[in-house]
Motif scaffolding. Structure first.
Motif, PDB file in Angstrom:
ATOM      1  N   LEU A  64      47.273  30.802  20.738  1.00 18.46           N
ATOM      2  CA  LEU A  64      47.882  30.062  21.847  1.00 18.46           C
ATOM      3  C   LEU A  64      48.677  30.989  22.759  1.00 18.46           C
ATOM      4  O   LEU A  64      48.743  30.753  23.970  1.00 18.46           O
ATOM      5  CB  LEU A  64      48.787  28.950  21.325  1.00 18.46           C
ATOM      6  CG  LEU A  64      48.119  27.611  21.053  1.00 18.46           C
ATOM      7  CD1 LEU A  64      49.161  26.564  20.711  1.00 18.46           C
ATOM      8  CD2 LEU A  64      47.260  27.132  22.207  1.00 18.46           C
ATOM      9  N   SER A  65      49.249  32.038  22.190  1.00 18.84           N
ATOM     10  CA  SER A  65      49.978  33.011  23.011  1.00 18.84           C
ATOM     11  C   SER A  65      49.035  33.733  23.970  1.00 18.84           C
ATOM     12  O   SER A  65      49.394  34.011  25.120  1.00 18.84           O
ATOM     13  CB  SER A  65      50.706  34.021  22.125  1.00 18.84           C
ATOM     14  OG  SER A  65      51.692  33.378  21.360  1.00 18.84           O
ATOM     15  N   ILE A  66      47.836  34.008  23.510  1.00 18.17           N
ATOM     16  CA  ILE A  66      46.828  34.618  24.390  1.00 18.17           C
ATOM     17  C   ILE A  66      46.472  33.629  25.502  1.00 18.17           C
ATOM     18  O   ILE A  66      46.384  34.000  26.677  1.00 18.17           O
ATOM     19  CB  ILE A  66      45.573  35.037  23.602  1.00 18.17           C
ATOM     20  CG1 ILE A  66      45.911  36.161  22.627  1.00 18.17           C
ATOM     21  CG2 ILE A  66      44.448  35.463  24.553  1.00 18.17           C
ATOM     22  CD1 ILE A  66      44.813  36.474  21.623  1.00 18.17           C
ATOM     23  N   SER A  67      46.307  32.379  25.142  1.00 22.42           N
ATOM     24  CA  SER A  67      46.004  31.343  26.124  1.00 22.42           C
ATOM     25  C   SER A  67      47.124  31.241  27.165  1.00 22.42           C
ATOM     26  O   SER A  67      46.867  31.088  28.359  1.00 22.42           O
ATOM     27  CB  SER A  67      45.811  30.001  25.407  1.00 22.42           C
ATOM     28  OG  SER A  67      45.312  29.044  26.283  1.00 22.42           O
ATOM     29  N   GLN A  68      48.360  31.336  26.700  1.00 23.46           N
ATOM     30  CA  GLN A  68      49.519  31.297  27.602  1.00 23.46           C
ATOM     31  C   GLN A  68      49.463  32.458  28.596  1.00 23.46           C
ATOM     32  O   GLN A  68      49.669  32.267  29.799  1.00 23.46           O
ATOM     33  CB  GLN A  68      50.799  31.361  26.784  1.00 23.46           C
ATOM     34  CG  GLN A  68      52.062  31.459  27.599  1.00 23.46           C
ATOM     35  CD  GLN A  68      53.299  31.609  26.734  1.00 23.46           C
ATOM     36  OE1 GLN A  68      53.376  31.088  25.643  1.00 23.46           O
ATOM     37  NE2 GLN A  68      54.265  32.339  27.238  1.00 23.46           N
ATOM     38  N   LYS A  69      49.164  33.647  28.115  1.00 21.72           N
ATOM     39  CA  LYS A  69      49.068  34.826  28.987  1.00 21.72           C
ATOM     40  C   LYS A  69      47.949  34.660  30.012  1.00 21.72           C
ATOM     41  O   LYS A  69      48.103  35.018  31.187  1.00 21.72           O
ATOM     42  CB  LYS A  69      48.829  36.084  28.159  1.00 21.72           C
ATOM     43  CG  LYS A  69      50.025  36.506  27.341  1.00 21.72           C
ATOM     44  CD  LYS A  69      49.675  37.697  26.471  1.00 21.72           C
ATOM     45  CE  LYS A  69      50.818  38.063  25.546  1.00 21.72           C
ATOM     46  NZ  LYS A  69      50.487  39.167  24.651  1.00 21.72           N
ATOM     47  N   GLU A  70      46.823  34.123  29.571  1.00 20.01           N
ATOM     48  CA  GLU A  70      45.689  33.923  30.485  1.00 20.01           C
ATOM     49  C   GLU A  70      46.023  32.883  31.553  1.00 20.01           C
ATOM     50  O   GLU A  70      45.629  33.030  32.707  1.00 20.01           O
ATOM     51  CB  GLU A  70      44.439  33.507  29.709  1.00 20.01           C
ATOM     52  CG  GLU A  70      43.902  34.578  28.781  1.00 20.01           C
ATOM     53  CD  GLU A  70      43.340  35.798  29.495  1.00 20.01           C
ATOM     54  OE1 GLU A  70      42.980  35.718  30.689  1.00 20.01           O
ATOM     55  OE2 GLU A  70      43.242  36.857  28.847  1.00 20.01           O
ATOM     56  N   CYS A  71      46.751  31.859  31.174  1.00 14.36           N
ATOM     57  CA  CYS A  71      47.140  30.831  32.132  1.00 14.36           C
ATOM     58  C   CYS A  71      48.108  31.411  33.167  1.00 14.36           C
ATOM     59  O   CYS A  71      47.976  31.154  34.362  1.00 14.36           O
ATOM     60  CB  CYS A  71      47.775  29.650  31.391  1.00 14.36           C
ATOM     61  SG  CYS A  71      47.872  28.158  32.377  1.00 14.36           S
ATOM     62  N   ASP A  72      49.048  32.220  32.706  1.00 11.64           N
ATOM     63  CA  ASP A  72      49.981  32.866  33.623  1.00 11.64           C
ATOM     64  C   ASP A  72      49.243  33.839  34.544  1.00 11.64           C
ATOM     65  O   ASP A  72      49.549  33.945  35.731  1.00 11.64           O
ATOM     66  CB  ASP A  72      51.083  33.574  32.839  1.00 11.64           C
ATOM     67  CG  ASP A  72      52.286  33.890  33.699  1.00 11.64           C
ATOM     68  OD1 ASP A  72      52.653  33.064  34.556  1.00 11.64           O
ATOM     69  OD2 ASP A  72      52.863  34.975  33.512  1.00 11.64           O
ATOM     70  N   GLU A  73      48.243  34.526  34.012  1.00 10.71           N
ATOM     71  CA  GLU A  73      47.436  35.426  34.842  1.00 10.71           C
ATOM     72  C   GLU A  73      46.662  34.633  35.895  1.00 10.71           C
ATOM     73  O   GLU A  73      46.531  35.074  37.045  1.00 10.71           O
ATOM     74  CB  GLU A  73      46.461  36.225  33.986  1.00 10.71           C
ATOM     75  CG  GLU A  73      45.630  37.191  34.807  1.00 10.71           C
ATOM     76  CD  GLU A  73      44.635  38.005  34.001  1.00 10.71           C
ATOM     77  OE1 GLU A  73      43.632  38.430  34.602  1.00 10.71           O
ATOM     78  OE2 GLU A  73      44.848  38.213  32.790  1.00 10.71           O
ATOM     79  N   THR A  74      46.169  33.472  35.532  1.00  7.06           N
ATOM     80  CA  THR A  74      45.461  32.609  36.483  1.00  7.06           C
ATOM     81  C   THR A  74      46.378  32.257  37.655  1.00  7.06           C
ATOM     82  O   THR A  74      45.961  32.313  38.814  1.00  7.06           O
ATOM     83  CB  THR A  74      44.972  31.321  35.779  1.00  7.06           C
ATOM     84  OG1 THR A  74      44.064  31.683  34.741  1.00  7.06           O
ATOM     85  CG2 THR A  74      44.287  30.379  36.752  1.00  7.06           C
ATOM     86  N   LYS A  98      48.149  22.042  38.278  1.00  5.64           N
ATOM     87  CA  LYS A  98      47.378  21.866  37.043  1.00  5.64           C
ATOM     88  C   LYS A  98      47.550  23.074  36.118  1.00  5.64           C
ATOM     89  O   LYS A  98      47.700  22.925  34.912  1.00  5.64           O
ATOM     90  CB  LYS A  98      45.914  21.618  37.367  1.00  5.64           C
ATOM     91  CG  LYS A  98      45.706  20.286  38.085  1.00  5.64           C
ATOM     92  CD  LYS A  98      44.289  20.093  38.529  1.00  5.64           C
ATOM     93  CE  LYS A  98      44.040  18.916  39.403  1.00  5.64           C
ATOM     94  NZ  LYS A  98      44.928  17.796  39.391  1.00  5.64           N
ATOM     95  N   CYS A  99      47.543  24.267  36.695  1.00  2.93           N
ATOM     96  CA  CYS A  99      47.788  25.483  35.902  1.00  2.93           C
ATOM     97  C   CYS A  99      49.191  25.451  35.310  1.00  2.93           C
ATOM     98  O   CYS A  99      49.379  25.764  34.126  1.00  2.93           O
ATOM     99  CB  CYS A  99      47.651  26.728  36.774  1.00  2.93           C
ATOM    100  SG  CYS A  99      45.981  27.091  37.317  1.00  2.93           S
ATOM    101  N   ASP A 100      50.155  25.088  36.130  1.00  7.82           N
ATOM    102  CA  ASP A 100      51.538  25.043  35.679  1.00  7.82           C
ATOM    103  C   ASP A 100      51.720  24.011  34.566  1.00  7.82           C
ATOM    104  O   ASP A 100      52.430  24.279  33.592  1.00  7.82           O
ATOM    105  CB  ASP A 100      52.454  24.725  36.868  1.00  7.82           C
ATOM    106  CG  ASP A 100      53.911  24.916  36.544  1.00  7.82           C
ATOM    107  OD1 ASP A 100      54.271  25.987  36.009  1.00  7.82           O
ATOM    108  OD2 ASP A 100      54.710  23.988  36.820  1.00  7.82           O
ATOM    109  N   GLU A 101      51.070  22.879  34.679  1.00  7.33           N
ATOM    110  CA  GLU A 101      51.151  21.851  33.650  1.00  7.33           C
ATOM    111  C   GLU A 101      50.587  22.359  32.322  1.00  7.33           C
ATOM    112  O   GLU A 101      51.212  22.202  31.259  1.00  7.33           O
ATOM    113  CB  GLU A 101      50.388  20.594  34.086  1.00  7.33           C
ATOM    114  CG  GLU A 101      50.380  19.505  33.038  1.00  7.33           C
ATOM    115  CD  GLU A 101      49.484  18.333  33.383  1.00  7.33           C
ATOM    116  OE1 GLU A 101      49.727  17.243  32.836  1.00  7.33           O
ATOM    117  OE2 GLU A 101      48.523  18.511  34.177  1.00  7.33           O
TER     118      GLU A 101
END
Length: 119
Positions: A64-74, A98-101
Motif C-alpha cells: 500500500l505504501s508503494i500505491s501511495q507513492k504512485e498516487c502522489d506521483e500521479t 479523484k487522485c486526492d481522494e
C-alpha cells in the motif's frame, strides 16, 4: 470494508487515467509526461491489488505504501501538465480530486494497519 472501497476507487481512477492518457496523446500530442502519468496512475490500483494478496501485515503495508507513492506521483504529473499548459484547469480539476481522494484513503488504511499491527 475500506479495502474493497480502495480496490474499486483505484480501479476507477485507472480507467479515468487511461482515457485521459488517450486524450493527451491523440489530441494534445504530448507523449513523454503522459506516459509517465499513465504508468503511475495504473500502478496505484495494481499495487492495491497486490496488497490485497499480501503474505503478511508488513507486506500489506509495504504494497500500500508503494500505491501511495504512485498516487502522489500521479498528482505530480497532473500538476506539471497543468503548469506547462498541456491541460486546462478544467481538465486538471476533472482528475485531481479523484487522485486526492484515493491518496487519502490509502494513507488512512496504512495508518490504521500500522496501529493494529503494532498493538
Amino acid at each position: 470494508m475500506s479495502e474493497s472501497i480502495i480496490k474499486k476507487k483505484s480501479f476507477e481512477l485507472a480507467i479515468l487515467g487511461v482515457n485521459f492518457y488517450k486524450l493527451l496523446t491523440l489530441e494534445k500530442k504530448e507523449f513523454i509526461m503522459s506516459k509517465q502519468f499513465l504508468r503511475s496512475v495504473t500502478s496505484v490500483g495494481a499495487n492495491v491489488r497486490e496488497a490485497a494478496n499480501a503474505q503478511s501485515k508488513p507486506d500489506f503495508i509495504h504494497k500500500l505504501s508503494i500505491s501511495q507513492k504512485e498516487c502522489d506521483e500521479t498528482i505530480y504529473w497532473l500538476e506539471l501538465l497543468k503548469e506547462t499548459n498541456y491541460i486546462s484547469n478544467e481538465e486538471f480539476n476533472s482528475l485531481y480530486p479523484k487522485c486526492d481522494e484515493v491518496l487519502k484513503i490509502i494513507r488512512s488504511i496504512i495508518i490504521t494497519s500500522k496501529k493494529t499491527h503494532n498493538s
